[in-house]
Design an enzyme around this catalytic site. Structure first.
Site, PDB file in Angstrom:
ATOM      1  N   ASP A 242      23.128  35.903  48.294  1.00 28.26           N
ATOM      2  CA  ASP A 242      21.875  35.219  48.015  1.00 28.26           C
ATOM      3  C   ASP A 242      20.796  36.062  48.692  1.00 28.26           C
ATOM      4  O   ASP A 242      21.070  36.864  49.594  1.00 28.26           O
ATOM      5  CB  ASP A 242      21.864  33.775  48.514  1.00 28.26           C
ATOM      6  CG  ASP A 242      20.758  32.961  47.839  1.00 28.26           C
ATOM      7  OD1 ASP A 242      19.852  33.577  47.238  1.00 28.26           O
ATOM      8  OD2 ASP A 242      20.786  31.720  47.915  1.00 28.26           O
TER       9      ASP A 242
HETATM   10  C1  BGC Z   1      17.894  31.193  46.010  1.00 31.30           C
HETATM   11  C2  BGC Z   1      18.704  31.701  44.841  1.00 31.30           C
HETATM   12  C3  BGC Z   1      17.851  32.627  44.027  1.00 31.30           C
HETATM   13  C4  BGC Z   1      17.400  33.771  44.912  1.00 31.30           C
HETATM   14  C5  BGC Z   1      16.532  34.809  44.210  1.00 31.30           C
HETATM   15  C6  BGC Z   1      17.247  32.305  46.796  1.00 31.30           C
HETATM   16  O1  BGC Z   1      16.334  31.799  47.708  1.00 31.30           O
HETATM   17  O2  BGC Z   1      18.712  30.435  46.858  1.00 31.30           O
HETATM   18  O3  BGC Z   1      19.160  30.632  44.061  1.00 31.30           O
HETATM   19  O4  BGC Z   1      18.563  33.088  42.914  1.00 31.30           O
HETATM   20  O5  BGC Z   1      16.614  33.243  45.967  1.00 31.30           O
HETATM   21  O6  BGC Z   1      15.291  34.291  43.920  1.00 31.30           O
END
Ligand code: BGC
Length: 776
Positions: A242
């Site tokens: 993530d």
């Molecule tokens: C989120 C993800 C997301 C990623 C990219 C993170 O903060 O938890 O779900 O895909 O950011 O934006």
């Protein structure tokens, strides 16, 4: 369920060769993002760039200079489909697959290779700020819909990113909190949807979560990212972090995290190089991850199509279809709905959400829609003969203004109308990625408005817009009809008008229970945890597994939803097919309109040796039926889905039992039921002298052997021997065999125990060989 290694594909071979052409430094760079959304290309090795983008319910394509993962900056227009909460309420895997395919086309058209979704985390508590992005409180429903979505997306040659692996069930403290979960709960509830999607749909990437799991950062959790995901489930794609979830890049790579995202300003690659040079990390591990990233780059770019485009109107129409299928008609007393679109009536449309729709959640999934339907305009178009008067009724997330004046205007409008359509919901600031809610209530100005409006005109229909469950119990008795719209995406306004006027028949069903109050919710006592630990004390009793097993009253149960027609269930037949079951039922549309019935099959493990939920969802289908039409619907249950995760065996086990098969229209509206006997998996716990008498008795070899000993005790002890089934008998069953042999009044000694063990070892050579203590 270990998977045999497969023959490698041409792309895998090419990727491995490409990775070999990279230096140590280049491999370290390849396995870390080059920017917010891209990886580094290596033309000399034939490795192209990969472009990733959020998701999941629409493409959130940002340019690299204004990139963020919090929903702050803009993105290019894209179809805003209904978020997962709404799509899940359709209970329609085929629809989820079509939405996935459409998203894939939009990605192709924008040169995006990987779309960051779906999110299949379980809704442990209705308070989770990100519940709108997740499907359900039930892992089967989440897994089936998630797999369908991934299949649709990837059929277009665009990779999915299954997230957030694993147990990211709250936003409070999400960057560090440890989800502390016992093994059975973890496997049955929190890993199960991931497992299904991985095995059935093979997502090209899996995204690790921010949180820790039982104390270990998900990004460094080898048990999760390698032993379970790859070695047990057979996953072959890329594990991506993530955004910002990596703590220590070398430890994460060693645990199985192939690609760190986004760029870490050079820190990630530098740490990898240092770790390899110092001998802390084997370079071969980096080679494997580099080859996986190279393979993904080759795969996604092979599908790229510079001429790709998509039909915006067709996608808007699909968003509209998904919205009409996802809204749930909770209540419809005296068939107030649907309204007659041709009638010359006076309709009061109240609530800011009718004019300014709340149609998606906030955070990284926020999409800029290609167009946006509002209900107020759509209602006027749908009912040209009606007179429609609008009043905003309350402020939404903006300057408060004169709340009383807004309310009075709405009440006046309601009083003059034949029917009131009252649009209520959660203001955008109430729920978002990054934080959780603290309560389940609608804002007080809305419930106060409802009280005043229903006083003025009881003929009031409430239309709700909310990504997470709101409490209904305080006000629902005042209104005859409620349409739970969740978040309906960019076509939600017209979808709402179609549902209210009956050109679409509601067919959404609750993918999560609506409780009476927050204190009834499963995680209430342990939420949101303390000192960095969220203890999942409710175990497997999550969602309806909790409410139904404990016989708690709820506002509406899991699976509930009304229609403008009625359905009858007859002629249930349960047959064995292969290893599993085929459940066939005849469904008849007994009402005046065409509609979908969502047929739900639950099972009950009768007399299970482990504590199990009252019933659990095993199969479902959304079945379209014309008036008076009858269809035989056959739903299959895989034998593996009847298993529980056995903590003694450390694996999934099907118990040999009678299983109740309950077919119905919600977890509490069971229309037909049958019982079927299932042969259990052969499993015997290893026995030793410290195993209990009960465990010995339950063992296929140890059982008959110990019975002979007990028979001797029975004869010697006469009346002193406890009656079978009596409390004293149970006390004996609970004793360790070695303990029993020590009791002076019991005519057993360690030679007897030794003889028993010898018998068990002879018959089942794998049995354990604990040394016996010796009497001096
Ligand atoms: C989120 C993800 C997301 C990623 C990219 C993170 O903060 O938890 O779900 O895909 O950011 O934006």
């Amino acid at each position: 369920m270990a998977h045999a290694p497969k023959a490698i594909s041409a792309t895998t071979a090419a990727a491995r060769e490409a990775a070999v052409r990279l230096t140590l430094e280049e491999k370290a760079v390849l396995t870390t993002g080059a920017s917010w959304w891209t990886t580094e290309p290596f033309p000399h090795a034939g490795i192209p760039e990969i472009r990733l983008s959020d998701g999941p319910h629409g493409l959130r394509l940002q340019n690299d200079e204004r990139a963020d993962h919090l929903g702050i900056n803009d993105s290019a227009p894209a179809t805003c489909f209904p978020p997962a909460v709404t799509l899940a309420s359709s209970w329609d895997a085929e629809l989820a697959e079509r939405v996935g395919r459409a998203l894939g086309r939009e990605c192709l058209a924008h040169g995006v290779h990987v779309l960051l979704g779906p999110g299949v985390n379980i809704k442990r508590s209705p308070l989770c700020g990100r519940n709108f992005e997740y499907f359900s409180e039930d892992p089967f429903l989440s897994g089936v819909l998630g797999a369908a979505w991934v299949k649709g997306l990837q059929a277009q040659g665009v990779g999915a990113s299954l997230k957030h692996f694993a147990a990211n069930n709250q936003e409070n403290g999400r960057m560090s909190v440890s989800s502390d979960i016992d093994p059975r709960t973890l496997h049955e509830i929190y890993l199960s949807a991931f497992r299904r999607v991985v095995i059935e749909a093979g997502p090209w990437t899996v995204m690790c979560a921010y949180n820790r799991l039982n104390g270990v950062h998900s990004s460094e959790n080898r048990r999760l990212l390698t032993e379970l995901l790859r070695d047990t489930w057979g996953y072959e794609g890329v594990v991506v972090s993530d955004w910002g979830a990596v703590v220590d890049r070398a430890r994460s790579l060693a645990a199985g995290l192939d690609l760190e995202m986004p760029s870490s300003s050079g820190l990630g690659p530098a740490r990898l190089v240092e770790a390899v040079n110092s001998g802390e990390l084997e370079e071969e591990i980096l080679d494997v991850s580099a080859a996986r990233v190279a393979e993904l780059a080759l795969k996604v770019t092979a599908h790229a199509d510079p001429d790709a485009d998509y039909d915006r109107d067709a996608h808007h129409a699909l968003a509209h279809e998904a919205a009409t299928r996802g809204a749930v008609l909770l209540k419809n007393d005296n068939e107030l709905l649907p309204l007659d679109p041709g009638a010359d009536t006076r309709i009061a449309v109240l609530g800011e959400f009718a004019r300014t729709p709340r149609y998606q959640g906030a955070g990284s999934s926020k999409v800029t829609p290609t167009q946006l339907d509002d209900a107020l305009t759509a209602l006027a178009l749908a009912a040209p003969a009606a007179r429609i008067d609008f009043a905003a009724g309350f402020p939404v997330d903006g300057p408060r203004g004169d709340v009383a004046a807004l309310r009075e205007e709405a009440v006046r409008t309601a009083r003059a109308a034949d029917v009131v359509l009252l649009f209520l919901g959660l203001p955008p600031s109430f729920e978002s990625e990054g934080y959780d809610r603290e309560h389940l209530e609608l804002p007080s100005e809305q419930t106060e408005l409802l009280a005043a409006v229903t006083e003025a005109n009881p003929n009031t229909v409430v239309i709700l817009a909310n990504g997470g469950v709101v409490r209904l119990a305080g006000w629902i008795d005042r209104v005859p009809a409620v349409l739970e719209g969740w978040l309906l995406g960019q076509a939600g306004g017209t979808a709402t008008a179609d549902l209210l006027f009956g050109s679409s028949n509601p067919s959404g069903r609750l993918a999560e229970t609506i409780p009476l109050r927050l204190a009834d919710t499963p995680a209430f006592a342990d939420w949101p945890g303390e000192r960095g630990h969220a203890r999942y004390g409710e175990g497997v009793f999550v969602g309806y597994r909790h409410y139904d097993t404990r016989e708690l009253d709820v506002s509406y149960p899991f699976g509930h939803g009304l229609s403008y027609t009625t359905f009858e269930y007859t002629d249930l037949r349960v047959t064995r097919s292969g290893a599993g079951l085929d459940v066939t039922v005849a469904i008849t549309n007994t009402g005046p309109r065409a509609g979908h019935e969502v047929v739900q099959v639950y099972t009950r493990a009768i007399g299970s040796q482990v504590r199990r939920p009252l019933r659990e969802l095993r199969a479902f289908a959304a079945v379209p039926l014309a008036p008076a039409e009858t269809r035989d619907v056959t739903l299959s249950i895989a034998r593996a889905d009847l298993a529980h995760f056995d903590i003694g065996a450390g694996t999934w086990l099907v118990e040999g039992l009678d299983h109740g098969v309950d077919v119905g229209a919600s977890s509490r509206d069971i229309r037909l039921t049958a019982t079927v006997t299932i042969d259990g998996d052969v499993h015997a716990d290893a026995l030793d002298a410290d195993s209990t008498v009960g465990a010995w008795r339950a063992h296929p070899v140890g059982g008959p052997a110990i019975e002979r000993l007990l028979e001797r005790m029975r004869k010697t002890m006469g009346a002193a021997y406890p009656q079978e089934g009596s409390p004293r008998y149970r006390m004996i069953a609970d004793m360790r065999l070695s303990q029993l042999a020590k009791l002076p009044i019991v005519p057993l000694d360690f030679d007897d125990v030794e003889a028993l063990l010898a018998e068990v070892r002879h018959e089942s050579p794998g049995a354990s060989r604990t040394e016996l203590p010796r009497r001096s």
